[in-house]
Structure formats: C-alpha cells, structure tokens
Design a protein around this motif. Sequence first.
Motif, mmCIF file in Angstrom:
data_model
loop_
_atom_site.group_PDB
_atom_site.id
_atom_site.type_symbol
_atom_site.label_atom_id
_atom_site.label_comp_id
_atom_site.label_asym_id
_atom_site.label_seq_id
_atom_site.Cartn_x
_atom_site.Cartn_y
_atom_site.Cartn_z
ATOM 1 N N LEU A 124 0.815 -1.214 0.000
ATOM 2 C CA LEU A 124 0.000 0.000 0.000
ATOM 3 C C LEU A 124 0.848 1.263 0.000
ATOM 4 O O LEU A 124 0.413 2.314 -0.462
ATOM 5 N N GLU A 125 2.070 1.140 0.504
ATOM 6 C CA GLU A 125 2.959 2.309 0.468
ATOM 7 C C GLU A 125 3.258 2.702 -0.980
ATOM 8 O O GLU A 125 3.382 3.887 -1.298
ATOM 9 N N ALA A 126 3.357 1.701 -1.857
ATOM 10 C CA ALA A 126 3.593 1.985 -3.271
ATOM 11 C C ALA A 126 2.414 2.750 -3.859
ATOM 12 O O ALA A 126 2.587 3.627 -4.721
ATOM 13 N N LEU A 127 1.208 2.431 -3.400
ATOM 14 C CA LEU A 127 0.026 3.149 -3.850
ATOM 15 C C LEU A 127 0.079 4.607 -3.393
ATOM 16 O O LEU A 127 -0.200 5.524 -4.170
ATOM 17 N N ALA A 128 0.463 4.810 -2.140
ATOM 18 C CA ALA A 128 0.566 6.178 -1.610
ATOM 19 C C ALA A 128 1.586 6.979 -2.410
ATOM 20 O O ALA A 128 1.356 8.145 -2.755
ATOM 21 N N GLN A 129 2.723 6.355 -2.717
ATOM 22 C CA GLN A 129 3.761 7.039 -3.483
ATOM 23 C C GLN A 129 3.288 7.335 -4.908
ATOM 24 O O GLN A 129 3.607 8.398 -5.473
ATOM 25 N N ALA A 130 2.532 6.416 -5.493
ATOM 26 C CA ALA A 130 2.020 6.621 -6.845
ATOM 27 C C ALA A 130 1.033 7.787 -6.893
ATOM 28 O O ALA A 130 1.039 8.587 -7.836
ATOM 29 N N ILE A 131 0.187 7.882 -5.871
ATOM 30 C CA ILE A 131 -0.770 8.994 -5.805
ATOM 31 C C ILE A 131 -0.028 10.316 -5.660
ATOM 32 O O ILE A 131 -0.364 11.310 -6.311
ATOM 33 N N ALA A 132 1.000 10.322 -4.809
ATOM 34 C CA ALA A 132 1.794 11.535 -4.612
ATOM 35 C C ALA A 132 2.478 11.957 -5.912
ATOM 36 O O ALA A 132 2.513 13.143 -6.259
ATOM 37 N N LYS A 133 3.012 10.979 -6.644
ATOM 38 C CA LYS A 133 3.676 11.277 -7.916
ATOM 39 C C LYS A 133 2.693 11.837 -8.928
ATOM 40 O O LYS A 133 2.982 12.799 -9.634
ATOM 41 N N ARG A 134 1.503 11.238 -8.976
ATOM 42 C CA ARG A 134 0.475 11.725 -9.904
ATOM 43 C C ARG A 134 0.091 13.160 -9.589
ATOM 44 O O ARG A 134 -0.107 13.988 -10.488
ATOM 45 N N ASP A 135 -0.023 13.468 -8.289
ATOM 46 C CA ASP A 135 -0.472 14.788 -7.855
ATOM 47 C C ASP A 135 0.665 15.792 -7.712
ATOM 48 O O ASP A 135 0.435 16.928 -7.287
ATOM 49 N N HIS A 136 1.908 15.354 -8.020
ATOM 50 C CA HIS A 136 3.090 16.217 -7.863
ATOM 51 C C HIS A 136 3.171 16.768 -6.439
ATOM 52 O O HIS A 136 3.403 17.965 -6.215
ATOM 53 N N ALA A 137 2.934 15.875 -5.488
ATOM 54 C CA ALA A 137 2.917 16.262 -4.075
ATOM 55 C C ALA A 137 4.005 15.514 -3.309
ATOM 56 O O ALA A 137 4.472 14.459 -3.728
ATOM 57 N N ARG A 138 4.402 16.090 -2.193
ATOM 58 C CA ARG A 138 5.334 15.423 -1.283
ATOM 59 C C ARG A 138 4.540 14.757 -0.172
ATOM 60 O O ARG A 138 3.518 15.283 0.266
ATOM 61 N N ILE A 139 5.012 13.604 0.280
ATOM 62 C CA ILE A 139 4.377 12.930 1.406
ATOM 63 C C ILE A 139 5.446 12.388 2.343
ATOM 64 O O ILE A 139 6.576 12.120 1.927
ATOM 65 N N THR A 140 5.092 12.241 3.598
ATOM 66 C CA THR A 140 5.968 11.593 4.562
ATOM 67 C C THR A 140 5.099 10.792 5.526
ATOM 68 O O THR A 140 4.047 11.280 5.962
#
Length: 210
Positions: A85-101
């Motif tokens: 699921l972390e890969a999903l979170a990273q994919a969403i962040a990449k799509r949205d051009h957002a940073r996440i932690t």
Amino acid sequence: MQYIYLIVSYFKNMPSTVDIHDLIASKPDKEILFTEDFREFGSSEAIKSAMHRFVKRGVLKRLAKGIYVKPGYSDLLKMETMPPLEALAQAIAKRDHARITPTGAMAMYKLGLTTQVPLKLTYLTDGSARKINIGKTEITFKRVTPKKLAFKGKLSSLAIPALSEIGQTNLDQDLEKRVITQLKKEKYEDLKHDIRLAPQWIAEIMAKAL
C-alpha cells in the motif's frame, strides 16, 4: 444529418480497447494505474467504461475510484500478488506532484521499531487531503504546511513522527537505543538539519546520534 453527426461523435470518443490493452500489457506486474493514464484514448466516461470491462476480464484490479493495478502472480504462493500500500501512496503523490511523509504507526514500521504492518496508513502531504479505503486498510493524507515537510533525512524524517507516536512517557531505553542506532546511519548534515525541526525532547534524543 444530425443523427449521423452524433453517431460519428460517439465512436470518435470511444477509446481504442486494443490501444488500452497494449498499454496495460506494456506495464510490469503490480503497476498502479489511474484513469488519467489513458486520457489520450477517449473521454473520461468512455475510459471508465473500458476499465470496467478490463476489470471484469481480470486484466486489472480496481483498488479505489479511478485507481487500478495490473495484478502479478506468484508461482511460489500460487496466487495473485499486489503491490504494498505504500507503493500506492507514493504513486498517488507522484500523480499529484505532491510530497508525502509517513507518520504514526507507519513511521514506526518503516524505521524498524515494529514488525506489525499498520492497517491505517497516515501521510502528511502538501497535496490534497483525502482518505482512501482499500479493503480493510485505510490510507489518509493530511494536508500540512510545507514547513512540516522540510525534513532532509530519510531516517530522521521517520524518527520524529515515530517518537511522537510512541510519546515521551512511553519511550523506554530499548526503543530509544534502536532509534539512535538507526539515526547513526543518517547523513550528518541532514540529521543536524532535521534536529532543528523536532520538538525539544525528540531533538535531545536525536542529538545522541551525532
């Protein structure tokens, strides 16, 4: 004449099933895909309809609204496999051009302080706030100011939310030692930078790794 125009427009807006299938086939197993990835093939509604057909055929798995994955298969386990699921979170962040932690229990897990995979994943982000349910698991994105995402170190950025999750009164010597051991692997300058962003009691623990 108008009837013919409507028919032509309808078929013009229909996505090419062959093109979509070829694009999916070109992706590696466990690749996360969004309906936006296929926008060149037709209107959004037509794409959604095509994706629905591919789900029924088993070519894709629907994870959430507008989010799909190309399933893999494990010969060892004899079953389909999905990305973490972390890969999903990273994919969403990449799509949205957002940073996440990651924060909370996820930060503890990634830092190696627990072996229990959390069922609720919480991320701080400078993108849109949202909540996504994948089966029994929940991914939450909490929008924060850019200052709260200004960490530089990969490990120190995990240590701060992990220690916050544990709490000062619940932190024993063993956990503190494990955090310090991990932080000693951090780049010196990145650790110094992130210490300045941490609450005082966490900063004092992090400083022991310098």
